[in-house]
Enzyme design. Structure first.
Site, PDB file in Angstrom:
ATOM      1  N   GLU A 187      18.788  41.058  49.407  1.00  0.00           N
ATOM      2  CA  GLU A 187      18.167  39.732  49.520  1.00  0.00           C
ATOM      3  C   GLU A 187      18.800  38.926  50.667  1.00  0.00           C
ATOM      4  O   GLU A 187      18.096  38.298  51.442  1.00  0.00           O
ATOM      5  CB  GLU A 187      18.348  39.011  48.181  1.00  0.00           C
ATOM      6  CG  GLU A 187      17.559  37.730  48.017  1.00  0.00           C
ATOM      7  CD  GLU A 187      17.784  37.103  46.642  1.00  0.00           C
ATOM      8  OE1 GLU A 187      18.549  37.673  45.824  1.00  0.00           O
ATOM      9  OE2 GLU A 187      17.198  36.031  46.395  1.00  0.00           O
ATOM     10  N   ASP A 240      16.364  26.960  48.418  1.00  0.00           N
ATOM     11  CA  ASP A 240      16.645  26.134  47.239  1.00  0.00           C
ATOM     12  C   ASP A 240      17.897  25.260  47.306  1.00  0.00           C
ATOM     13  O   ASP A 240      17.831  24.070  47.070  1.00  0.00           O
ATOM     14  CB  ASP A 240      16.814  27.033  46.007  1.00  0.00           C
ATOM     15  CG  ASP A 240      15.609  27.919  45.740  1.00  0.00           C
ATOM     16  OD1 ASP A 240      14.628  27.858  46.501  1.00  0.00           O
ATOM     17  OD2 ASP A 240      15.663  28.667  44.759  1.00  0.00           O
TER      18      ASP A 240
HETATM   19  C1  DGY Z   1      14.956  31.090  41.936  1.00  0.00           C
HETATM   20  O1  DGY Z   1      14.680  31.244  40.743  1.00  0.00           O
HETATM   21  O2  DGY Z   1      16.095  31.210  42.398  1.00  0.00           O
HETATM   22  C2  DGY Z   1      13.878  30.791  42.877  1.00  0.00           C
HETATM   23  O3  DGY Z   1      14.321  30.744  44.172  1.00  0.00           O
HETATM   24  C3  DGY Z   1      13.185  29.514  42.503  1.00  0.00           C
HETATM   25  O4  DGY Z   1      11.966  29.544  43.137  1.00  0.00           O
END
Ligand code: DGY
Length: 420
Positions: free
Chosen positions: A390, A163
């Site tokens: 994560e 992202d």
């Molecule tokens: C988030 O909400 O951080 C996700 O990566 C968006 O897909």
């Protein structure tokens, strides 16, 4: 069974809901995500093949009529997630987001089929799955590459899955933030804000989303009018690999894939246009602003996973890869630490992500076995030390983001159990 293998299975089962699995159970991602589900299916395939198939079937139940498979399916409307289904306001049979994510399903499915004995009942299910994946890939070819360049565009940074990567910084600077934008983030209340994207990034994510929504997610319209349009080398590498895998699976079922085979040929040729011979690296392209993007991101090395038939380039890339963050204890950092955009703790701007290591490990296996084994060993060690988080600091392995993260658990299973 080793303790951590057991814990990986429990993590997946603990995150499982009705027919699908959450990326984590800590409320950060309370829905089904596209590429997460693919990795999750691979994890299940080591101990419950039916769950693996079900994970994929549920994801494909959310396929749009035009063929797109959304990046999020909101099975449960009562969550705090932002942007939730009301903010997107779309979906076919299942409420969803209006964008997609890296199409890795075909690749994962091929791995599952290669490694497992499949019953006749499962074969029938899988044939339906393959037909839907073909429609998904044809959607990409038709709507995300209207000029037939062999390379597909993403229209929102969220489509990449990485992202807030610095790859998007320049194209994002050009995105005008909507006036009087009102929304409420939930993510930075659950995770330390210095490990999440900035507010200004979110302002732009939401502005891009709102513009897509204004155009009713019409795939032809949004290609022309999206505030963000990038051809990313990492994304295209994953698509190229998935197309190759899809052709092979489809052959087993006698399913027609000539459009996809033709496309692979064009991609293999034209992806080389993103190669800078002098520097020995790949770059991405900001289509909207007609600019090259040079960011030393680990995702640029996904090209190794796509298996280009070019030893000269592959060897050069491997040499550079070995220098990516060689002075750190853990690799691979998402961004080369010497680059000014690197941030040790912030989401996709520095930390180690297990799925990146996995793509690269897979890409190295048939090119540099010794190095691939080293990557595998180091990744397993990191997970054994820091558990299924994560993402992780490349400096000290500090675990960050969500805990009980499904794809970290799934890929641990694959790293540990896969025979090859
Ligand atoms: C988030 O909400 O951080 C996700 O990566 C968006 O897909």
């Amino acid at each position: 069974m080793s303790n951590l293998i057991n814990k990986a299975q429990k993590t997946l089962l603990g995150n499982r809901r009705k027919g699908y699995t959450l990326p984590t159970n800590n409320k950060l991602y309370p829905a089904q995500w596209n590429w997460d589900s693919a990795f999750i299916a691979l994890g299940y395939s080591y101990f419950n093949l039916n769950y693996a198939i079900k994970e994929i079937t549920t994801l494909l139940d959310g396929q749009w009529k035009d063929g797109m498979v959304p990046h999020i399916l909101f099975h449960n409307p009562n969550t705090n997630y932002y942007p939730n289904y009301t903010a997107w306001n779309c979906g076919n049979k299942i409420r969803s987001s209006g964008i997609t994510q890296p199409p890795i399903l075909a690749t994962i499915l091929k791995l599952i089929l290669d490694k497992n004995k499949i019953s006749n009942k499962q074969i029938k299910e899988i044939k339906k799955i393959v037909k839907k994946i073909i429609r998904f890939h044809e959607w990409f070819i038709k709507f995300r590459d209207p000029k037939k360049t062999g390379l597909v565009s993403i229209l929102h940074p969220w489509e990449s899955g990485y992202d807030n990567s610095p790859i998007w910084d320049k194209p994002m600077e050009k995105v005008t933030i909507e006036k009087n934008l009102k929304y409420k983030r939930a993510d930075n209340k659950l995770i330390k804000p210095d490990q999440r994207p900035l507010n200004i990034d979110y302002d732009r994510y939401v502005s891009i989303k709102n513009n897509l929504r204004k155009n009713k997610y019409n795939p032809k319209e949004i290609f022309k009018s999206s505030l963000f349009n990038v051809v990313d080398v990492g994304f295209n590498s994953l698509f190229l690999k998935a197309n190759k895998d899809l052709i092979q699976i489809s052959n087993k079922f006698n399913l027609e894939t000539s459009k996809i085979s033709d496309y692979v040929k064009v991609t293999e040729k034209n992806i080389l246009k993103l190669y800078d011979k002098k520097k020995g690296i790949f770059f991405s392209k900001d289509i909207r602003n007609n600019k090259k993007i040079y960011i030393p991101s680990i995702t640029n090395y996904f090209i190794l996973f796509a298996d280009l038939n070019n030893n000269l380039i592959n060897n050069k890339l491997i040499k550079n890869l070995k220098n990516h963050n060689k002075n750190d204890k853990y690799f691979f950092s998402t961004i080369k630490p010497s680059h000014n955009s690197f941030e040790e703790n912030r989401y996709w701007r520095g930390p180690v992500w297990i799925n990146c290591n996995w793509f690269i490990y897979q890409g190295l296996k048939n090119k540099d076995l010794k190095f691939s084994n080293y990557v595998k060993k180091k990744t397993i060690k990191l997970l054994e030390k820091s558990k299924f988080y994560e993402y992780f600091s490349c400096k000290n392995g500090q675990p960050m983001g969500a805990k009980n993260f499904s794809w970290s658990a799934s890929l641990y299973l694959d790293f540990k159990i896969s025979p090859n």
